[in-house]
Design an enzyme around this catalytic site. Sequence first.
Site, PDB file in Angstrom:
ATOM      1  N   THR A 241       4.260  -4.925  -2.833  1.00  0.00           N
ATOM      2  CA  THR A 241       2.845  -5.330  -2.785  1.00  0.00           C
ATOM      3  C   THR A 241       2.804  -6.731  -2.206  1.00  0.00           C
ATOM      4  OG1 THR A 241       2.393  -4.025  -4.752  1.00  0.00           O
ATOM      5  CG2 THR A 241       0.744  -5.651  -4.113  1.00  0.00           C
TER       6      THR A 241
ATOM      7  N   LYS B   5      -4.287  -1.137  -1.953  1.00  0.00           N
ATOM      8  CA  LYS B   5      -3.606  -1.574  -3.187  1.00  0.00           C
ATOM      9  C   LYS B   5      -4.388  -2.717  -3.853  1.00  0.00           C
ATOM     10  CE  LYS B   5      -0.207  -2.404  -6.178  1.00  0.00           C
ATOM     11  NZ  LYS B   5       0.343  -1.521  -7.190  1.00  0.00           N
TER      12      LYS B   5
ATOM     13  N   LYS C 228       0.641 -12.418  -8.916  1.00  0.00           N
ATOM     14  CA  LYS C 228       0.851 -12.421  -7.455  1.00  0.00           C
ATOM     15  C   LYS C 228      -0.160 -11.502  -6.786  1.00  0.00           C
ATOM     16  CE  LYS C 228       3.931  -9.444  -6.172  1.00  0.00           C
ATOM     17  NZ  LYS C 228       3.698  -8.219  -5.468  1.00  0.00           N
TER      18      LYS C 228
HETATM   19  P1  NAP Z   1      11.955  -6.235  -9.527  1.00  0.00           P
HETATM   20  O1  NAP Z   1      12.459  -5.332 -10.583  1.00  0.00           O
HETATM   21  O2  NAP Z   1      11.856  -7.698  -9.811  1.00  0.00           O
HETATM   22  O3  NAP Z   1      12.898  -6.031  -8.238  1.00  0.00           O
HETATM   23  C1  NAP Z   1      12.722  -6.776  -7.064  1.00  0.00           C
HETATM   24  C2  NAP Z   1      13.768  -6.356  -6.064  1.00  0.00           C
HETATM   25  O4  NAP Z   1      13.599  -7.117  -4.860  1.00  0.00           O
HETATM   26  C3  NAP Z   1      15.191  -6.629  -6.541  1.00  0.00           C
HETATM   27  O5  NAP Z   1      16.035  -5.645  -5.987  1.00  0.00           O
HETATM   28  C4  NAP Z   1      15.474  -8.008  -5.934  1.00  0.00           C
HETATM   29  O6  NAP Z   1      16.852  -8.275  -5.756  1.00  0.00           O
HETATM   30  C5  NAP Z   1      14.805  -7.842  -4.590  1.00  0.00           C
HETATM   31  N1  NAP Z   1      14.437  -9.142  -4.008  1.00  0.00           N
HETATM   32  C6  NAP Z   1      13.461  -9.974  -4.451  1.00  0.00           C
HETATM   33  N2  NAP Z   1      13.427 -11.058  -3.653  1.00  0.00           N
HETATM   34  C7  NAP Z   1      14.380 -10.903  -2.709  1.00  0.00           C
HETATM   35  C8  NAP Z   1      14.812 -11.701  -1.610  1.00  0.00           C
HETATM   36  N3  NAP Z   1      14.230 -12.878  -1.330  1.00  0.00           N
HETATM   37  N4  NAP Z   1      15.813 -11.223  -0.855  1.00  0.00           N
HETATM   38  C9  NAP Z   1      16.402 -10.036  -1.138  1.00  0.00           C
HETATM   39  N5  NAP Z   1      16.042  -9.238  -2.164  1.00  0.00           N
HETATM   40  C10 NAP Z   1      15.025  -9.670  -2.939  1.00  0.00           C
HETATM   41  O7  NAP Z   1      10.521  -5.792  -8.978  1.00  0.00           O
HETATM   42  P2  NAP Z   1       9.836  -4.355  -9.045  1.00  0.00           P
HETATM   43  O8  NAP Z   1       9.134  -4.218 -10.347  1.00  0.00           O
HETATM   44  O9  NAP Z   1      10.797  -3.309  -8.581  1.00  0.00           O
HETATM   45  O10 NAP Z   1       8.670  -4.563  -7.945  1.00  0.00           O
HETATM   46  C11 NAP Z   1       8.964  -4.542  -6.551  1.00  0.00           C
HETATM   47  C12 NAP Z   1       7.659  -4.558  -5.763  1.00  0.00           C
HETATM   48  O11 NAP Z   1       6.868  -3.423  -6.140  1.00  0.00           O
HETATM   49  C13 NAP Z   1       6.785  -5.795  -6.026  1.00  0.00           C
HETATM   50  O12 NAP Z   1       6.115  -6.168  -4.848  1.00  0.00           O
HETATM   51  C14 NAP Z   1       5.811  -5.302  -7.077  1.00  0.00           C
HETATM   52  O13 NAP Z   1       4.595  -6.026  -7.069  1.00  0.00           O
HETATM   53  C15 NAP Z   1       5.627  -3.867  -6.630  1.00  0.00           C
HETATM   54  N6  NAP Z   1       5.193  -2.941  -7.708  1.00  0.00           N
HETATM   55  C16 NAP Z   1       5.817  -2.961  -8.917  1.00  0.00           C
HETATM   56  C17 NAP Z   1       5.391  -2.080  -9.913  1.00  0.00           C
HETATM   57  C18 NAP Z   1       6.021  -2.068 -11.295  1.00  0.00           C
HETATM   58  O14 NAP Z   1       5.457  -1.430 -12.204  1.00  0.00           O
HETATM   59  N7  NAP Z   1       7.155  -2.717 -11.507  1.00  0.00           N
HETATM   60  C19 NAP Z   1       4.339  -1.192  -9.659  1.00  0.00           C
HETATM   61  C20 NAP Z   1       3.750  -1.179  -8.409  1.00  0.00           C
HETATM   62  C21 NAP Z   1       4.183  -2.073  -7.436  1.00  0.00           C
HETATM   63  P3  NAP Z   1      17.738  -8.871  -6.972  1.00  0.00           P
HETATM   64  O15 NAP Z   1      18.183  -7.672  -7.774  1.00  0.00           O
HETATM   65  O16 NAP Z   1      18.847  -9.577  -6.317  1.00  0.00           O
HETATM   66  O17 NAP Z   1      16.835  -9.782  -7.762  1.00  0.00           O
END
Ligand code: NAP
Length: 293
Positions: A102, A177, A245
């Site tokens: 997102t 979104k 965010k």
């Molecule tokens: P998360 O668990 O914090 O995972 C983030 C992922 O991105 C991890 O693999 C992280 O790597 C990687 N990452 C972050 N910054 C990076 C960088 N600068 N360079 C390389 N890799 C990077 O987040 P998530 O919950 O999966 O969410 C991911 C996205 O989906 C976000 O944009 C969020 O808003 C969206 N989203 C999430 C949900 C939810 O319920 N969680 C629902 C809808 C949408 P590391 O493992 O090394 O930290």
Amino acid sequence: MANESIKRVAFIGLGVMGHPMAGHLARAGLAVTVFNRTAAKAESWVARYGGRRAATPREAVLDADMAISCVGNDGDLRDVALGPNGILSGLGPGAIYADHSTVSADIARELYQTAREAGLNFLDAPVSGGQSGAENGALSIMVGGDAEAFGAARAVMAHYGRAVAHMGGPGDGQLTKMVNQIAIAGLVQALAEAMNFAVRSKLDADRVIGVISKGAAGSWQLDNRAATMVEGKFDFGFAVDWMRKDLQICLDEARRNGAALPVTALVEQLYGRLQEKGFGRLDSSSLIKLLIE
Ligand code: NAP
């Protein structure tokens, strides 16, 4: 590119969402190469699902028909998409790149343009449905970009998406979104106020939830988050950091399109207060903590 020609997929970002999403692709028989910044997560993914692990996003996508990313914010997406080790530097001509993070509509349009100039296709494809939606393959996916690329990518996304919809040109997935997040923000605060009111009135919260969920107050949030709010359980789901965010992205966009977002602006500040208290990684239903503490 025809649907059936997507056989090799690269998945970048194995977080809460990306880990199970990539897993669905491996289970479906696609050849999946993964990259994760913290290598241990990629190692455990490969141990569980097979496939290959790459040292950089570029290496992961070198022979891929389609690249997929699911990272954090605009800056994170820049880190994995652009630059000499980025996704766009490694993809072969005609390949498709779909991003499930997102992020702003601006960066989505920028990546579309950069991809296009390199003979590649970019789709902004944010998701809704949370961790359980990703694990159960039941996400809603809102896609912006060219119809032809969407037609080719749709079957791949369907492995973890229950509703996969083409919303229009570049950026329109992210704008959809934003509508989703605006629709949720005030609702979660209203639910927190309602549950706090029920508790202070010494009503039986379970019985309240049971009866009002069948009426006009019914919602996904009520079904899935009201009871856990009352129990004080917030160690799951969609983080406060991510929700803030997302709301900031909505407020930025609204400054451009002139939409009034008074409740969204208020809830964004409330999430800021939760972050100040150190609750950034709690689920976004933790708004109720500001009412009870
Ligand atoms: P998360 O668990 O914090 O995972 C983030 C992922 O991105 C991890 O693999 C992280 O790597 C990687 N990452 C972050 N910054 C990076 C960088 N600068 N360079 C390389 N890799 C990077 O987040 P998530 O919950 O999966 O969410 C991911 C996205 O989906 C976000 O944009 C969020 O808003 C969206 N989203 C999430 C949900 C939810 O319920 N969680 C629902 C809808 C949408 P590391 O493992 O090394 O930290």
